[in-house]
Design an enzyme around this catalytic site. Structure first.
Site, PDB file in Angstrom:
ATOM      1  CB  CYS A  12      -0.969  -0.036   1.174  1.00 52.98           C
ATOM      2  SG  CYS A  12      -2.385   1.078   0.982  1.00 52.98           S
ATOM      3  CG  HIS A  71      -3.563  -3.540   3.544  1.00 51.84           C
ATOM      4  ND1 HIS A  71      -2.372  -3.149   4.114  1.00 51.84           N
ATOM      5  CD2 HIS A  71      -4.155  -2.406   3.079  1.00 51.84           C
ATOM      6  CE1 HIS A  71      -2.249  -1.838   4.008  1.00 51.84           C
ATOM      7  NE2 HIS A  71      -3.308  -1.362   3.381  1.00 51.84           N
TER       8      HIS A  71
END
Length: 490
Positions: A339, A436
């Site tokens: 991310c 994630h």
């Protein structure tokens, strides 16, 4: 409305999240339909939850409420944590209400905002208990912060409005627990004091009977009954944490086949992405605090998520980690960016609308030939994915701002919901992704570790979390009067 009880702490980080999760699992094992609820949370470790009535969208809640929903055996919804504060600076946070970004506020401005947010809290409160026998509520911080009481929505402000009885939690590990419990009794206004039905002591090490005189002293000062003394819960270390405070206490363990270095970014987010690696018997995960060099003997560096990519990238350089990372790569080391960490690996990060702050552009680490432009629309969703490198299924979720493009995206690291994601360097040693939970997929984790010359221990990470919840629940049943606590609910 379902019946409810609430746990509030004498301070932050007294273990409320784990205790609520354990009590949820204990109640579920007793055959109760139980749900968690936290009116207000502050954490950059967010999870994706369902938005009831919208099957195509996901919303953000604190990772703790995601874990508590797992303990209940139900899917998480945004109503389990209606107000989530995601710190972006030392004085301001992004405000997420019922799963969606509501705005940004400095600490002083947020206090004025609370009156409007209480309506959302009570709306979610009415919905979260539908079809349930019991709701277990977690407070935030401490009810003893009486300077904030007039606009409180997280502790007694909620408990008195919703008429929910409270069990106070004291943390004996930090010392002064008798004073903290008795002091809370002393300074609370009578209306709030009446809401507290008793207390429990958490994180006791050693012979519990040694605290018998402490219980007598607290009863003398407060008149409150004690529901039990909880020992140090070893299984809690195997549960995902949402509070970055725990990172400051993590010590390097025994030397293992692979050292994974993780720079502790100032606005680190979703650092539980590393938990599956920590569970591997041949892997040592080391969180590197500011001011310390990335260890030269690390085989892998993971740059985790960030709530403030540009700000953390500037601090990354300030710490000299950029030089450490270049040296790591020259030694043949591997890098994974997740991310915000993925965005940092590129040539440049641009924020033309100033979404993250006053710095609108900064040079990236240059390990991937990509660039990122921050955009107002936020991607929040659970994702079905598979690894391009290994052809194996992945599991996880996305919570991010920004669009990333560039030549290295022609070598995607994953396919998420049918769309190419991430990038891989030409030599295959640097990987970036928006996914994630990347390491939660057991087969992928084993294959990736094998590519680094390390054999996986065959850990089933999700099964280990479930087992840890069962162990915590069993400890609470053994050391607390759970029946009396559940009987308080109204």
């Amino acid at each position: 409305m379902a019946k409810a009880i609430m746990l509030q702490g004498t301070g932050s980080d007294v273990g409320k999240t784990v205790l609520v999760a354990g009590l949820c699992r204990a109640a579920q094992k007793r055959g109760l339909k139980v749900r968690p609820f936290k009116p207000q949370n502050m954490s950059n470790n967010a999870a994706v939850a369902d938005i009831p009535g919208d099957s195509n969208a996901g919303g953000e809640i604190g990772r703790g409420q995601w874990l508590q929903a797992l303990a209940c055996g139900v899917r998480p919804t945004v109503h389990m944590n209606p107000v989530l504060l995601k710190p972006q600076s030392d004085i301001g946070s992004q405000v997420v209400v019922q799963g969606k970004v509501f705005g940004e506020a400095r600490a002083h401005d947020y206090q004025a905002m609370k009156a409007r947010l209480m309506d959302a809290v009570l709306d979610s409160w009415a919905k979260v208990g539908e079809g349930a026998d019991l709701v277990i509520v977690e407070g935030a911080g401490s009810p003893a912060e009486i300077n904030l009481r007039s606009r409180d929505i997280a502790n007694m402000g909620f408990a008195t409005r919703a008429n929910v009885p409270v069990v106070l939690v004291g943390d004996i590990d930090r010392g002064g627990v008798i004073a903290s419990v008795a002091g809370t009794h002393l300074i609370l206004p009578e209306e709030d004091r009446r809401m507290i039905a008793g207390y429990l002591i958490n994180k006791f090490r050693g012979d519990v009977s040694l605290f018998d005189d402490g219980i007598s002293a607290i009863e003398k000062f407060t008149g409150w009954p004690c529901f039990g003394v909880v020992p140090w819960l070893k299984a809690a270390a195997r549960l995902p944490s949402e509070d970055s405070v725990v990172l400051e206490r993590l010590a390097s363990g025994e030397k293992r086949a692979l050292k994974v270095a993780v720079p502790m970014l100032a606005r680190i987010a979703n650092f539980d992405d590393l938990d599956p690696l920590k569970a591997e018997p041949q892997v040592e995960v080391v969180f590197v605090p500011p001011g310390k060099k990335l260890p030269e003997n690390a085989g892998l560096v993971v740059i985790p998520g960030s709530k403030s990519t540009i700000g953390d990238l500037l601090k990354f350089r300030e710490n000299g980690w950029d030089r450490d990372l270049v040296a790591h790569c020259k030694r043949g080391g591997h890098v994974v960016g997740i991310c915000g960490g993925y965005q940092m690996l590129g040539r440049v990060v641009r924020d033309p609308d100033g979404i993250e702050g006053i710095v609108t552009e900064t040079e990236g680490l240059g390990l991937l030939d990509i660039e990122t432009v921050m955009e107002p629309e936020k991607t929040v969703r659970n994702s079905s994915a598979h690894s391009v490198q290994f052809g194996l299924p992945l599991e996880g979720y996305e919570i991010h701002l920004g669009r990333t493009t560039g030549p290295d995206t022609a070598r995607p690291s994953a396919i998420i919901n049918g769309v190419e994601d991430g990038a891989i360097s030409a030599d295959g040693k640097v990987i970036g992704t928006y996914l994630h939970g990347l390491f939660s997929a057991n087969a992928f984790r084993a294959a990736y570790l094998e590519s680094l010359g390390v054999r996986s221990g065959g850990v089933d990470y999700r099964a280990e979390v479930e087992k840890a919840l069962d162990e915590v629940a069993a400890e609470l049943e053994a050391h607390l009067d759970c029946g009396a606590i559940f009987a308080l609910a109204r």
